[in-house]
Write a protein that holds these residues in place. Structure first.
Motif, PDB file in Angstrom:
ATOM      1  N   CYS A 112       0.928  -1.146   0.092  1.00  0.00           N
ATOM      2  CA  CYS A 112       0.135  -0.109  -0.072  1.00  0.00           C
ATOM      3  C   CYS A 112       0.791   1.290   0.095  1.00  0.00           C
ATOM      4  N   CYS A 146      -0.336   4.178  -0.390  1.00  0.00           N
ATOM      5  CA  CYS A 146      -1.101   5.456   0.200  1.00  0.00           C
ATOM      6  C   CYS A 146      -0.445   6.319   1.534  1.00  0.00           C
ATOM      7  N   TYR A 202      -8.755   2.128   7.035  1.00  0.00           N
ATOM      8  CA  TYR A 202      -8.170   2.113   5.546  1.00  0.00           C
ATOM      9  C   TYR A 202      -9.251   1.631   4.435  1.00  0.00           C
ATOM     10  N   THR A 216      -7.894   0.929  -0.852  1.00  0.00           N
ATOM     11  CA  THR A 216      -7.553   1.452  -2.044  1.00  0.00           C
ATOM     12  C   THR A 216      -6.681   0.392  -3.044  1.00  0.00           C
ATOM     13  N   CYS A 217      -5.511   0.112  -2.219  1.00  0.00           N
ATOM     14  CA  CYS A 217      -4.466  -0.680  -2.970  1.00  0.00           C
ATOM     15  C   CYS A 217      -4.690  -2.196  -3.105  1.00  0.00           C
TER      16      CYS A 217
HETATM   17 ZN    ZN Z   1      -3.071   2.001  -0.323  1.00  0.00          ZN
END
Ligand code: ZN
Ligand code: GLU
Length: 276
Positions: free
Chosen positions: A96, A98, A117, A120-121
């Motif tokens: 990740c 981010c 979290y 997203t990744c």
């Molecule tokens: Zn991420």
């Protein structure tokens, strides 16, 4: 044999809440004829101040406690790397990239430990040029371990549930482990049988229980004690120097007497013990 520990991070001076935590761990070990360990949790290289470890030892001595010190986290990095490799091979971690700001911008749900979290990744190819943390794929992990229980001496039997906290960081961008991985491995390596700490760390214990199952580690019992709050209703924090144990010690206060008061739940000036 009961083995307890006090595991402070040297990123600020200890306060009454830490004294209460250390005394709790110490006294349980003494009462049960066990061992009480001190472990300096200095995994956070950037924020750790080595001179504070000495201050902590002087504080504990001042409170009249005796302990066995085990190696600090900064000397155990290889064991963290090895465990992280194992989890990575088992396809339970993902990179990740981010930043905190990027996660904030997505207005994530808030959990007990702050932002959750949003994943997203997960399942994405990340830019190999960017520095990456490794996160636990919580759904995968939960599927792998099945239903797990853990035991708290005060709260009873609980079902491990990771979903509330989201995909937690296991390997940080700037360190070979997060608190979760390091503390779980260390407690196992140190033979800790009873993990005593504040109730603010309840959510972390769910993570630790799952990591124990994934890594084949022994499972201790837990004892999450109440937290000390100041007169304004805030949990005591490391920020205020004037409230530190070191400050009290240097001002000539009697630490053994203070420890006795804390054992009796007699807290100074508006401070109160709050149980969840
Ligand atoms: Zn991420
Ligand atoms: N280093 C952690 C802290 O100071 C210890 C938490 C724990 O006892 O597991 O908050």
């Amino acid at each position: 044999m009961t083995v307890t520990r006090f595991a402070p991070s040297p990123n600020g001076s200890l306060h009454l809440g830490h004294a209460f935590a250390a005394i709790t761990a110490h006294d349980i070990a003494r009462k049960r004829g066990g061992r009480f360990l001190l472990r300096i949790e200095d995994i956070d290289g950037a924020r750790s101040r080595p001179e504070l470890a000495d201050e902590f030892r002087r504080d504990l001595e001042w409170l009249g406690l005796e302990w066995e010190e085990v190696p600090a986290q900064s000397t155990r990095l290889e064991s963290y790397e090895e465990a992280a490799r194992e989890l990575l091979h088992a396809e339970l971690l993902y990179p990740c990239t981010c930043t905190r700001a990027e996660i904030e911008a997505l207005e994530p749900r808030m959990g007990p430990e702050g932002m959750i979290y949003p994943g997203t990744c997960r399942g994405m190819q990340v830019d190999p040029e960017k520095s990456a943390a490794l996160r636990l794929d919580v759904d995968q992990a939960m599927a792998r371990v099945g239903k797990l229980f853990w035991e708290d001496e005060l709260a009873g039997r609980l079902v491990a549930n990771l979903r509330e906290g989201g995909d937690v960081v296991i390997v940080r961008k700037d360190a070979p482990a997060s608190y979760h991985l390091a503390a779980t491995l260390d407690d196992a390596a140190d033979g800790v049988t009873l993990v005593t700490r504040g109730q603010d760390l309840f959510p972390a214990t769910h993570v630790h229980r799952v990591l124990q199952a994934l890594l084949g580690l022994p499972v201790p019992t837990w004892h999450h004690h109440g937290l000390l709050f100041d007169p304004t209703g805030q949990k005591l924090a490391k920020r205020r120097h004037s409230a530190s144990l070191a400050h009290r010690r240097q001002a000539g206060e009697d630490g053994v007497l203070l420890a006795e008061q804390l054992r009796l739940h007699r807290f100074p000036s508006g401070i109160s013990l709050v149980n969840a």
